[in-house]
Design a protein around this motif. Sequence first.
Motif, PDB file in Angstrom:
ATOM      1  N   VAL A  68       0.737  -1.193  -0.020  1.00 28.04           N
ATOM      2  CA  VAL A  68       0.065  -0.126  -0.067  1.00 28.04           C
ATOM      3  C   VAL A  68       0.929   1.293   0.125  1.00 28.04           C
ATOM      4  O   VAL A  68       0.729   2.357  -0.605  1.00 28.04           O
ATOM      5  N   LEU A  69       1.983   1.225   0.847  1.00 29.07           N
ATOM      6  CA  LEU A  69       2.973   2.103   0.948  1.00 29.07           C
ATOM      7  C   LEU A  69       3.319   2.601  -0.578  1.00 29.07           C
ATOM      8  O   LEU A  69       3.501   3.728  -1.131  1.00 29.07           O
ATOM      9  N   ALA A  70       3.988   1.567  -1.300  1.00 33.99           N
ATOM     10  CA  ALA A  70       4.477   1.579  -2.529  1.00 33.99           C
ATOM     11  C   ALA A  70       3.657   2.140  -3.618  1.00 33.99           C
ATOM     12  O   ALA A  70       3.829   3.002  -4.296  1.00 33.99           O
ATOM     13  N   ALA A  71       2.311   1.801  -3.433  1.00 35.51           N
ATOM     14  CA  ALA A  71       1.398   2.218  -4.276  1.00 35.51           C
ATOM     15  C   ALA A  71       0.999   3.856  -4.032  1.00 35.51           C
ATOM     16  O   ALA A  71       1.192   4.560  -5.025  1.00 35.51           O
ATOM     17  N   ALA A  72       0.806   4.179  -2.782  1.00 32.64           N
ATOM     18  CA  ALA A  72       0.805   5.640  -2.311  1.00 32.64           C
ATOM     19  C   ALA A  72       1.781   6.384  -2.913  1.00 32.64           C
ATOM     20  O   ALA A  72       1.585   7.487  -3.575  1.00 32.64           O
ATOM     21  N   ARG A  73       3.212   5.998  -2.746  1.00 29.92           N
ATOM     22  CA  ARG A  73       4.284   6.550  -3.217  1.00 29.92           C
ATOM     23  C   ARG A  73       4.155   6.681  -4.692  1.00 29.92           C
ATOM     24  O   ARG A  73       4.637   7.926  -5.527  1.00 29.92           O
ATOM     25  N   ALA A  74       3.810   5.715  -5.511  1.00 36.85           N
ATOM     26  CA  ALA A  74       3.838   5.697  -7.052  1.00 36.85           C
ATOM     27  C   ALA A  74       2.825   6.687  -7.454  1.00 36.85           C
ATOM     28  O   ALA A  74       3.143   7.568  -8.515  1.00 36.85           O
ATOM     29  N   VAL A  75       1.656   6.826  -6.706  1.00 43.99           N
ATOM     30  CA  VAL A  75       0.726   7.730  -7.439  1.00 43.99           C
ATOM     31  C   VAL A  75       0.484   9.076  -6.869  1.00 43.99           C
ATOM     32  O   VAL A  75      -0.241   9.900  -7.410  1.00 43.99           O
ATOM     33  N   ASP A  76       0.989   9.409  -5.570  1.00 40.67           N
ATOM     34  CA  ASP A  76       0.726  10.554  -4.967  1.00 40.67           C
ATOM     35  C   ASP A  76       1.503  11.799  -5.959  1.00 40.67           C
ATOM     36  O   ASP A  76       2.569  11.546  -6.168  1.00 40.67           O
ATOM     37  N   SER A  77       0.675  12.955  -6.168  1.00 43.09           N
ATOM     38  CA  SER A  77       1.143  13.796  -7.141  1.00 43.09           C
ATOM     39  C   SER A  77       1.133  15.285  -6.200  1.00 43.09           C
ATOM     40  O   SER A  77       0.969  16.246  -6.614  1.00 43.09           O
TER      41      SER A  77
END
Lengths: 331, 331, 216, 216
Positions: free
Chosen positions: A86-95
């Motif tokens: 979930v953390l990796a996903a948040a990092r990948a898409v947070d703009s």
Amino acid sequence: MKKLINTPDTVLADALAGFAAAHPELTVDLDNRVIVRGSRPAAPKVAVVSGGGSGHEPLHGGFVGPGMLDAACPGEVFTSPVPDQVLAAARAVDSGAGVLLVVKNYTGDVMNFGLAAELAAEEGIEVRTVLVDDDVAVEDSTWTAGRRGTGATVVVEKAVGALAGRGAGLAEVAALGERVNAASRSFAIALTAATVPAAGKPGFDLPEDEIEVGVGIHGEPGRRREALRPARELVAEVVDTILADHDLAAGDEVIALVNGLGGTPLLELYVVYGEVHARLAERGIRIARNLVGNYVTSLDMAGFSLTLTKADPDLLDLWDAPVTTAALTWS
Amino acid sequence: MKKLINTPDTVLADALAGFAAAHPELTVDLDNRVIVRGSRPAAPKVAVVSGGGSGHEPLHGGFVGPGMLDAACPGEVFTSPVPDQVLAAARAVDSGAGVLLVVKNYTGDVMNFGLAAELAAEEGIEVRTVLVDDDVAVEDSTWTAGRRGTGATVVVEKAVGALAGRGAGLAEVAALGERVNAASRSFAIALTAATVPAAGKPGFDLPEDEIEVGVGIHGEPGRRREALRPARELVAEVVDTILADHDLAAGDEVIALVNGLGGTPLLELYVVYGEVHARLAERGIRIARNLVGNYVTSLDMAGFSLTLTKADPDLLDLWDAPVTTAALTWS
Amino acid sequence: MHDTVDIPLALAWVREIAAAVEQQEGRLTELDSAIGDGDHGSNLRRGFTAVLAALDDLTPASVGAVLTRTGTTLISKVGGASGPLYGSAFRAMGAALPGERADRAEFAAALAAGLAAIRKLGAAEPGDKTVVDAWTPALAAFGQPDATLAAAASAAAEAAAQGVRDTVPLQARKGRASYLGPRSIGHPDPGAASTELLFQALARVTAASGPSGSPG
Amino acid sequence: MHDTVDIPLALAWVREIAAAVEQQEGRLTELDSAIGDGDHGSNLRRGFTAVLAALDDLTPASVGAVLTRTGTTLISKVGGASGPLYGSAFRAMGAALPGERADRAEFAAALAAGLAAIRKLGAAEPGDKTVVDAWTPALAAFGQPDATLAAAASAAAEAAAQGVRDTVPLQARKGRASYLGPRSIGHPDPGAASTELLFQALARVTAASGPSGSPG
Ligand SMILES: Nc1ncnc2c1ncn2[C@@H]1O[C@H](COP(=O)(O)OP(=O)(O)O)[C@@H](O)[C@H]1O
Ligand SMILES: Nc1ncnc2c1ncn2[C@@H]1O[C@H](COP(=O)(O)OP(=O)(O)O)[C@@H](O)[C@H]1O
Ligand SMILES: [Mg+2]
Ligand SMILES: [Mg+2]
Ligand SMILES: [Mg+2]
Ligand SMILES: [Mg+2]
């Protein structure tokens, strides 16, 4: 156990590799097990991330793409993803505009997404969470872990994805998610049990003429066992159970999802939809939009769930907004 | 038998009523059992009509709409439609440019569509027929009724629908259909048997560790029975069987359809797709476009079929053309 | 027989748990199939397999380092309810054991910290039919004064086993089993059963003769 | 006993077929499940149920009118392979019987026209494991010189039954069963079995005493 798999241990890795190969328009991080939309959005916007155990396909990976999810985290079969995903996903898409986590209300999901939210916050990513808990088969009391999140997840994800795409802020998008969840109720009936690959046999034994009423999407038995009856009677029970818990009145409009649990043919789902349509019409409730098909499944379980979301013009407008994902596409 | 139906006799009528309610954008003639696109095309164009027994949903009704079929005629479960239905469909959609019938190669379908074609011709409707026969499990010899029409039907219907939409003439559209069919091969494996509602029990008994290899989409047993093996091995056999009958060479491109037979979860279909992708890559064959999901089903049968259509730029262009139907939509 | 928990013993304990989970995977999954979703065994096996690999890469400077790495790995690899719960428990135990060795009282405090972490995260009360129902009596038994470490661990394992049996007549109020309502009655809780494995493993490694780390 | 087929007898025959199909639906479907797609019984029941309704609306002026309406209805209502095949057969028989009554020879010619229609549409040869394998011997038996109508029909029914049995060792070359290759061997053909019902019904109504139309 009869499954098109290599080994129970590699189901998720193998399926994810296949999903990546089938959808070059998406970015799949096979190591972190994160599915991310292919292109960055034109302008910074709230990112919508969801995820959960695998075995519910097309949920959630099938809903990643413009107009819906920015990323999805598939856990092992029927097991919530780990916080790292979930953390990796948040990092990948947070703009920079923040991340909304859409989480189905299960102990494991709540804990793992909760830990991830803490970690993301520590990194300076603004995070909000919408908890989906639409399953009226479970009483929301101190006697339970609260209502399960099931079919309404699709409606929530579609709506918040559309609103985020229009540039709304994180608080507003989160509030919408909560509103859509609050306007949604679901109920499911199983004709057969699901077989978890690692378990190797069905979660419960069901005689040839019996069904489980009030099941979730993880192969657990339902609230009670009943005799199989004609679709019309089953639907009547399901609709009435939902309506008893819903504030729908004659003249209201709904979005209706007749959802297959994985092993039920579309032909039967249309039979069910016809009965739902007729039963609601008798109550003066109009189905403004619908989906009929496999959207939130439970591996190979035969059966269906019905989700009714009370609709208003704003929600219908968000529902109708363009979406381009593996499992849901319109323009 | 566990099915979400009212009675075996009313399955088709009930499902069609549900389909009509779910898809107000289409015109469903419940008496004649014909599903017709909602709005007339802007200019006269070749009309594409298909149909066949029910139980293969979303085929064919799910493919009616702009860019694909103009009408579909659902027969009883696993029973080809009657000539009256096909004639009613042809009448409903002919705009003077003629009607192309897309027919899967089964004795019943060939006869019933053939009778309908005669009747339509007597009424002055210009009719051409494309016969789909892609299933390499059946040898096309005097010992059989010829190869069955299976997964390639979707590819043929998509391609001819696109070309008809561009205003091509009947002969040209029919020739394309034949070309796409000739470029397509399919093969299927079943893990369980289908249960026809009127029969009330599975078409064959399959031990817990065995599969039927080379099945069709009507619940009939396949060419032989084998032990269940890992997906990788099953896919290798399926791909190699198709390639042995296909003129595909390294450097070629294909459209690949990994199709669920109705009872197989999407998770497993993606495992299968991953293996197909890898196996073809080893042979130097690139999958230019793909579909993974339930498109040509066999009621509740667990299993999958693989269809490979040799692609060229023209076909890919037609494949990519916009389509708006219940089961296939892109723009 | 050991009277303190040192780093090798901590490593031995975790490896013994991993072996037990590997061996009991099927039973745990079967228990979870009855009132849950049939993955508890595979969840823990996946987790402890990763823990074994992580410990191989570790040169621990404290008892706590072993348990903290175990907990962190479980959180990263398990998912589900049991991943965060057991992961947080091991992390809390790790935080409570900063030294190179711990005596029985210190270890009891660590076990208490583990339980507290579980209860904080999961908000389960005793009687809710969860891991808490095995861990709570095990902790109580472990804390009996004057017992040796091995005797305390053995008593804890027995108390955990009784705790598992005591979950059978309970109706679940937490986790997936709660969805079943009264139908959860009559089955042992899978998480309580895996907690019993933890304490059995502790009893075995503390009872073992020979140098720490090679339980007999 | 009847020695000509008049309009009431034709009606009685078709109604007798409908009753037999209704009663034997399950068996026909079972035969079709073994080597086909499990719908032959329901196909024919649906068809003949519609035929009964259509005949109620009909005031036939000839024997052929009964059979033509039967065939047209089967084509409109059955679908599948058997709809067009039986439908065309009845239509061809109807066309061959324009009068108010037909003697044995005329009726034999009509049965031959029915078979010809089936073979024209389906292109099946004897031995392909289809309806042709029951209809062909039945027709031959019916045509024996000097027999009464009832005796001819009875002989035809027996020959059809033998024809069905003779399909058992055959490998199908037409229809769905051909997809099974050698696995179609060892089962009777469902369509041949329904053809036997046609001739059994004919034997029963022609043997019946009393006025035509009320077979005993
Ligand atoms: N809130 C909670 N507090 C303590 N333990 C819990 C709680 N919820 C679930 N558990 C434990 O977790 C176990 C199930 O673990 P597991 O099957 O791995 O996860 P999941 O339920 O997500 O599939 C249960 O048997 C129970 O002992
Ligand atoms: N080409 C053919 N010629 C004659 N009879 C045929 C032919 N093909 C099929 N049949 C007959 O049709 C029967 C099957 O009928 P039915 O089950 O109603 O149709 P379907 O095969 O379309 O499901 C077969 O048992 C066979 O006797
Ligand atoms: Mg789980
Ligand atoms: Mg059929
Ligand atoms: Mg579980
Ligand atoms: Mg049939």
